[in-house]
Each structure stands twice: as C-alpha cells, then as structure tokens.
Scaffold this motif. Structure first.
Motif, mmCIF file in Angstrom:
data_model
loop_
_atom_site.group_PDB
_atom_site.id
_atom_site.type_symbol
_atom_site.label_atom_id
_atom_site.label_comp_id
_atom_site.label_asym_id
_atom_site.label_seq_id
_atom_site.Cartn_x
_atom_site.Cartn_y
_atom_site.Cartn_z
ATOM 1 N N LEU A 192 10.658 28.408 -30.379
ATOM 2 C CA LEU A 192 10.509 29.629 -29.495
ATOM 3 C C LEU A 192 11.367 30.645 -29.902
ATOM 4 C CD1 LEU A 192 10.455 27.866 -26.152
ATOM 5 C CD2 LEU A 192 8.619 28.085 -27.695
ATOM 6 N N GLN A 193 12.221 30.628 -31.043
ATOM 7 C CA GLN A 193 13.138 31.555 -31.377
ATOM 8 C C GLN A 193 12.411 32.875 -31.956
ATOM 9 O OE1 GLN A 193 15.869 29.741 -34.162
ATOM 10 N NE2 GLN A 193 16.728 28.230 -32.662
ATOM 11 N N THR A 194 13.044 34.130 -32.103
ATOM 12 C CA THR A 194 12.390 35.164 -32.437
ATOM 13 C C THR A 194 13.029 35.328 -33.762
ATOM 14 O OG1 THR A 194 14.269 36.529 -31.558
ATOM 15 C CG2 THR A 194 12.547 36.562 -29.978
ATOM 16 N N ARG A 195 12.330 36.200 -34.542
ATOM 17 C CA ARG A 195 12.840 36.355 -36.157
ATOM 18 C C ARG A 195 14.173 36.692 -36.087
ATOM 19 N NH1 ARG A 195 10.247 36.969 -40.872
ATOM 20 N NH2 ARG A 195 8.099 36.869 -39.845
ATOM 21 N N ASP A 196 14.723 37.783 -35.382
ATOM 22 C CA ASP A 196 16.169 38.396 -35.359
ATOM 23 C C ASP A 196 16.862 37.123 -34.886
ATOM 24 O OD1 ASP A 196 15.249 40.572 -36.252
ATOM 25 O OD2 ASP A 196 15.415 41.705 -34.379
ATOM 26 N N TYR A 197 16.722 36.249 -34.067
ATOM 27 C CA TYR A 197 17.488 35.236 -33.450
ATOM 28 C C TYR A 197 17.815 34.154 -34.499
ATOM 29 C CZ TYR A 197 19.151 31.734 -30.125
ATOM 30 O OH TYR A 197 19.900 30.762 -29.615
ATOM 31 N N VAL A 198 16.506 33.789 -35.302
ATOM 32 C CA VAL A 198 16.586 32.894 -36.404
ATOM 33 C C VAL A 198 17.431 33.373 -37.692
ATOM 34 C CG1 VAL A 198 15.328 31.579 -38.056
ATOM 35 C CG2 VAL A 198 14.247 31.858 -35.785
ATOM 36 N N SER A 199 17.421 34.797 -37.908
ATOM 37 C CA SER A 199 17.993 35.459 -39.030
ATOM 38 C C SER A 199 19.517 35.197 -38.615
ATOM 39 C CB SER A 199 17.719 36.527 -39.306
ATOM 40 O OG SER A 199 16.443 36.574 -39.465
ATOM 41 N N ALA A 200 19.906 35.460 -37.221
ATOM 42 C CA ALA A 200 21.193 35.662 -36.983
ATOM 43 C C ALA A 200 21.900 34.114 -37.008
ATOM 44 C CB ALA A 200 21.402 36.205 -35.602
ATOM 45 N N LEU A 201 21.245 33.079 -36.537
ATOM 46 C CA LEU A 201 21.710 31.839 -36.654
ATOM 47 C C LEU A 201 22.234 31.513 -38.084
ATOM 48 C CD1 LEU A 201 19.530 29.886 -33.963
ATOM 49 C CD2 LEU A 201 21.826 30.652 -33.739
ATOM 50 N N PHE A 202 21.090 31.705 -38.940
ATOM 51 C CA PHE A 202 21.195 31.253 -40.357
ATOM 52 C C PHE A 202 22.385 31.996 -41.032
ATOM 53 C CE2 PHE A 202 17.438 28.992 -40.009
ATOM 54 C CZ PHE A 202 17.625 27.748 -40.163
ATOM 55 N N ALA A 203 22.656 33.341 -40.608
ATOM 56 C CA ALA A 203 23.681 34.242 -41.264
ATOM 57 C C ALA A 203 25.012 33.968 -40.746
ATOM 58 C CB ALA A 203 23.285 35.475 -40.715
ATOM 59 N N ASN A 204 25.248 33.302 -39.624
ATOM 60 C CA ASN A 204 26.341 32.633 -39.199
ATOM 61 C C ASN A 204 26.593 31.229 -38.977
ATOM 62 O OD1 ASN A 204 26.979 35.484 -38.413
ATOM 63 N ND2 ASN A 204 25.873 35.343 -36.573
ATOM 64 N N SER A 205 25.680 30.682 -39.792
ATOM 65 C CA SER A 205 25.872 29.046 -39.840
ATOM 66 C C SER A 205 27.139 28.531 -40.332
ATOM 67 C CB SER A 205 24.601 28.574 -40.580
ATOM 68 O OG SER A 205 24.869 28.835 -42.077
#
Length: 292
Positions: A124-137
């Motif tokens: 259910l994650q948006t594209r920006d939400y997904v990108s932010a998670l992996f950028a800050n993993s």
C-alpha cells in the motif's frame, strides 16, 4: 531429472501439504509408493519439494489418500503445474530468492491480510514513501540497490489491481504516521493515497489508534496472511530483522489468523470517506492530516 538444490516456497509448500494429507489419512510412505509406482526416496523428495510430481501421479496419490476437498486438489494441481517464472524472475540478484517467494505467493493469493505498526504495509506504499524508506535504510544499501529494491516493491503492488483483484485487508497502527524517517509531505501524500484506494471494493483499511486498549499479546513483528485458492493453503509471512519467515503449519496459521481478527476488532472502523457519517478511521486520518 536432478533434485532441486533450493526449492521455492511454493514447491516446499506443495510437498508439505502432500505429506500432511498422507499422514492425516493414515497412509504410510511404503503404501503410497506401492500405489503410485514410486521408490521410497522419490516420494520423500516430492514431499520435501526437491522434485516434481506429474499431475496424473499427484491426483492418484490424493485419491488414494481419500482427499475429497475438490478445491484443495485443484489448487495443489495448479501449484504443481506452475513454472515459478513471472515478472519477479527479472530480479534474481535480490535477497537470495526470499523476495521471489514472496512475490510468487502474493500473485497466487486470493486475499491479503496484514498488520503493521511502524510502516504502511508494502503493498500500500506510495512511490515516494518506498523511495524514502530505502534511501534511509539501516544498514544502508548502495543507491543502485535501493532503487532496485524500491522498483521490486512497487511492481509487487500490481497484484492488488488484477482482474479480478484479491481482497486486501490492512490494519495499520497510528504510530506508522508519526515516524519521522519519511518527511511530513510524504506522510500526508501516503495518507491521502490510503483514503483514495479505500474507496475501491477490494480494500479494507483500518487504523489502530494509540488509545486502543490492546492486551500484552499484541504481536511485536509485522505479518501478512496470504490466502491460497483453498483454505488449507494460507501462508503467513513474518517480517524479522534477519531472515523473514514463511509459516504454513495449520496450528500456527490459525494463531496468526486469530490475532489478526483480534487486531481488526480493536481497530477503528474501516476507512471510508463516502459515508454520510465518516468512520472513525477516516476521522483519525483527517486529524493526522491536520497535525502533519
């Protein structure tokens, strides 16, 4: 045909189910081998998912075991016939196959039930939400790997918009929207997206508020239940810090299903912005949008 060194979760589950049905029927391995014209090691490899079983032999075994559940028989035949190849085959470098197993199981599921307390569920994650998670993993991943993982997660979401789509029921703790590892702007857009998709008939989205009086048995790890084409084929996916776990033991699956039911009852009513009197989940979303 050589033995599989690393059977997929689907292949292992097929073998486990055949063994479960055989043992519950009271048929020993020797009798099953005689009936199907198999050597004992061959049946052992089938039940371990290390080798294939033809449709004819599979149906003969299930008939010998007295399996009268037509839906289960046909589901097992479909599992046996599946090639295991799909869009996820393009991502062979990721996670030693665990992510492929997840994607394949999701594509074959008739319904998805998930609980998350720190993140929005991946599907259910948006594209920006997904990108932010992996950028800050943590631990950090190289940018190119993060982009590849984000792309994989977004492609998984297409299963929820298939024709016909599977049911998707998510219980999300309010805490997920107070975490600052993604920006306020992204969290707001994520909430608005949940409101948007909640209007589609296949989605049921509930928020579990901080003020809910949950008992101490609240699960510490996020989990998803993926229902198969037959009731006994439900699989639980548990997210863990090291290796995620797939659980298929019927007793354990039932425990997770009961836990999800309890969480759903404790959560606010499903998110729905179309009702004359907005649901409590929708009112909480509006409050979160106001304070973000």
């Amino acid at each position: 045909m050589g033995l599989r060194a690393n059977p997929s979760q689907r292949q292992k589950r097929l073998g486990q189910e055949l063994r479960r049905i055989r043992e519950e029927s009271g048929v020993n391995r020797e009798a099953a081998c005689r009936h199907a014209g198999l050597h004992k090691p061959h049946l052992s490899h089938i039940e371990a998912g290390r080798t294939a079983c033809s449709e004819t032999r599979l149906r003969a075994l299930l008939d010998f075991y007295g399996c009268a559940d037509t839906a289960l028989v046909e589901a097992l035949v479909d599992m046996s016939a599946a090639s295991g190849r799909g869009w996820w085959s393009e991502y062979r470098e990721l996670s030693k196959g665990r992510l492929w197993d997840l994607a394949e199981l999701e594509c074959g599921a008739t319904a998805h039930r998930s609980f998350q307390w720190m993140f929005v569920p991946g599907l259910l994650q948006t594209r920006d939400y997904v990108s932010a998670l992996f950028a800050n993993s943590v631990p950090a991943v190289p940018p190119e790997d993060g982009a590849r993982l984000a792309e994989f997660r977004l492609r998984r979401q297409s299963v929820l918009f298939a024709d016909p789509p599977p049911r998707c029921h998510a219980v999300i703790h309010e805490a997920a929207f107070h975490m600052h590892f993604v920006s306020r702007k992204i969290r707001r857009a994520q909430l608005e997206y949940l409101v948007e998709i909640s209007q589609l008939p296949q989605f049921t989205i509930q928020l579990l508020p901080f003020r809910s009086e949950m008992p101490p048995a609240t699960p510490g790890a996020p989990f998803s239940l993926m229902d198969g084409k037959a009731a006994p084929l439900c699989t639980v996916y548990v997210e863990q810090p090291t290796t995620p776990a797939f659980i298929s033991d019927p007793a354990h699956v039932e425990e997770f299903a009961a836990t999800f039911s309890r969480l759903s009852m404790a959560a606010f009513d499903p998110l729905d912005s179309t009702l004359l009197h907005a649901t409590s989940s929708y009112r909480l979303v509006q409050h979160l949008l106001y304070i973000l």
